[in-house]
Design an enzyme around this catalytic site. Structure first.
Site, short mmCIF file in Angstrom:
data_model
loop_
_atom_site.label_atom_id
_atom_site.label_comp_id
_atom_site.label_asym_id
_atom_site.label_seq_id
_atom_site.Cartn_x
_atom_site.Cartn_y
_atom_site.Cartn_z
N THR A 137 0.83 -1.20 0.00
CA THR A 137 0.00 0.00 0.00
C THR A 137 0.86 1.25 0.00
OG1 THR A 137 -1.65 -1.20 1.29
CG2 THR A 137 -1.86 1.19 1.21
N TYR B 254 -13.04 -5.19 -3.09
CA TYR B 254 -14.16 -4.87 -3.97
C TYR B 254 -15.10 -6.04 -4.22
CZ TYR B 254 -16.90 -2.45 -7.50
OH TYR B 254 -17.93 -1.87 -8.18
N TYR C 136 -2.36 -10.26 4.16
CA TYR C 136 -2.51 -8.87 4.59
C TYR C 136 -3.99 -8.57 4.78
CZ TYR C 136 -1.81 -3.74 4.42
OH TYR C 136 -1.78 -2.39 4.67
N ARG D 67 -9.33 -0.75 3.73
CA ARG D 67 -9.13 -0.59 2.29
C ARG D 67 -9.82 -1.69 1.48
NH1 ARG D 67 -4.93 2.96 0.44
NH2 ARG D 67 -3.85 3.96 2.17
N LYS E 128 -0.09 -9.90 8.13
CA LYS E 128 0.02 -8.49 8.48
C LYS E 128 -1.38 -8.04 8.87
CE LYS E 128 1.17 -3.93 6.58
NZ LYS E 128 1.59 -3.15 5.38
N ILE F 68 5.23 -4.38 9.80
CA ILE F 68 5.51 -3.99 8.42
C ILE F 68 5.14 -2.51 8.37
CG2 ILE F 68 5.02 -4.37 5.98
CD1 ILE F 68 4.47 -7.31 6.70
#
Length: 299
Positions: A51, A114, A140, A145, A169, A211
Site C-alpha cells: 500500500t 471490492y 494482509y 481498504r 500483516k 511492516i
C-alpha cells in the site's frame, strides 16, 4: 529473543515507498538508493510495492522492474518481499509465479478487495495462490481498504493447513481478533502489525513485529522499538514508542503514502510525489508535518 523464536523475516520490515521522477515515472535509481538506505538503517527485510508503495497505480510490468531493481540493490543483505496481491485469484496466481521467478524471498497477498467474498472465498483465494508457488506467503488483512475483514478463524485455518502461509500483516485494529490469532496459530506463524501506532501493543501481546510506514523515515527508531519489545524490555520500548508516536499519527492525517513521501522529501531524500487519484501534500500539510518531524527529532 531466542534464535528459535526469531521470525523468519525479522521484526522490522519497512513498507517501502515507490520513488517517482518529476513525470511520475518510476525512478529505479532512487528506489535502489532507498532500499540500501533502509537496510543501512537496520531493516530486517524490505516489503516492496505494498500500500505504501502505491501498488494500485504501479502496473504489473512496472512492478517487475521495481522488484528487479530492489533485488539488485540489496543482494542477499536482507530478504526482499514482494506484494503481488490482487482481487482476481487467477491473475494473482499468474503474477505470483512470474515474480517468484525473479528471486524474491517471499510474497504478500492482500485480502481481495471490492469483490466482497465470504470467508470461504478468502480461504480458497489464499490457499490457491499459496499452492501455486514455493515461496513463503504473508497475508494482509486491512478492512479499511478492502471492505471486508478476514476473521481470526479464517486466518488460523490457513495458518494451520497451508504450509507456506507463514504470516499475517494485521491492520484490522481488532485487538481481540489479533490476540486470538497470536494465541492459536502454529508456533512458527508470524503476526505482524500493519499499523505503526499499535506495534507496541501487538508485540506486548506476543506478536512478532511490524511492516512499517514510518520506517521509511526513521528506520533506526522503529528498529529500536521492536527490538526492545522482542527482548521483553517493554518500559524502555514504551518510551521509544511514545517519543515517535506523534509522527506515526501525523503520517496518517491524509491517505497514505502522501505524507510519508513528503516526509522523505523534507528529510532531504527526495522520492517525488504520488500518482493520481492520490494528490501531493498541501503546503499546510507539509508545514505541519515538518513541525512534527522536528519535534520528534527526525528533521
Amino acid at each position: 529473543m531466542s534464535a528459535e523464536n526469531t521470525p523468519l523475516f525479522g521484526p522490522m520490515i519497512p513498507a517501502m515507498v515507490t520513488p517517482f521522477d518529476s513525470d511520475r515515472e518510476l525512478d529505479l535509481d532512487r528506489a535502489q538508493a532507498l532500499a540500501q538506505r533502509l537496510v543501512d538503517g537496520g531493516s530486517d527485510a524490505i516489503m516492496v510495492n505494498g500500500t505504501t508503495g502505491e501498488s494500485p497505480t504501479v502496473f504489473y510490468p512496472q512492478k517487475i522492474e521495481l522488484f528487479r531493481a530492489v533485488i539488485a540493490a540489496v543482494g542477499t543483505r536482507v530478504p526482499v518481499l514482494a506484494n503481488v496481491g490482487d482481487n482476481c485469484t487467477a491473475d494473482t496466481v499468474e503474477f505470483a509465479r512470474e515474480v517468484a521467478a525473479l528471486g524474491v524471498d517471499g510474497l504478500m497477498l492482500v485480502v481481495p478487495y471490492y469483490n466482497k467474498p465470504p470467508q470461504e472465498g478468502l480461504y480458497q483465494h489464499f490457499k490457491t495462490v499459496a499452492q501455486a508457488v514455493d515461496l513463503p506467503i504473508i497475508m494482509y488483512n486491512i478492512p479499511g481498504r478492502c471492505v471486508i475483514n478476514m476473521e481470526a478463524q479464517t486466518t488460523l485455518r490457513l495458518a494451520h493447513e497451508v504450509e507456506n502461509i507463514v504470516a499475517v500483516k494485521e491492520a484490522s485494529g481488532k485487538m481481540d481478533q489479533i490476540q486470538t490469532i497470536i494465541d492459536d496459530a502454529p508456533g512458527d506463524f508470524m503476526v505482524y502489525s500493519g499499523d505503526d501506532e499499535v506495534t507496541f501493543e501487538l508485540m506486548k501481546r506476543g506478536g512478532h513485529g511490524v511492516i512499517s510506514t514510518i520506517a521509511n523515515v526513521a528506520p533506526e527508531r522503529m528498529k529500536e522499538i521492536v527490538e526492545l519489545c522482542a527482548h521483553g524490555h517493554f518500559a524502555r520500548a514504551w518510551k521509544a514508542h511514545e517519543a515517535l508516536l506523534p509522527l506515526m499519527r501525523e503520517l496518517f492525517v491524509t491517505a497514505n503514502p502522501i505524507l510519508v513521501k513528503e516526509a522523505l522529501n523534507l528529510a532531504g531524500f527526495p522520492v517525488g510525489g504520488v500518482r493520481l487519484p492520490l494528490v501531493d501534500a498541501t503546503p499546510q500539510q507539509s508545514e505541519c508535518l515538518a513541525q512534527v518531524m522536528r519535534e520528534v527529532g527526525v528533521l
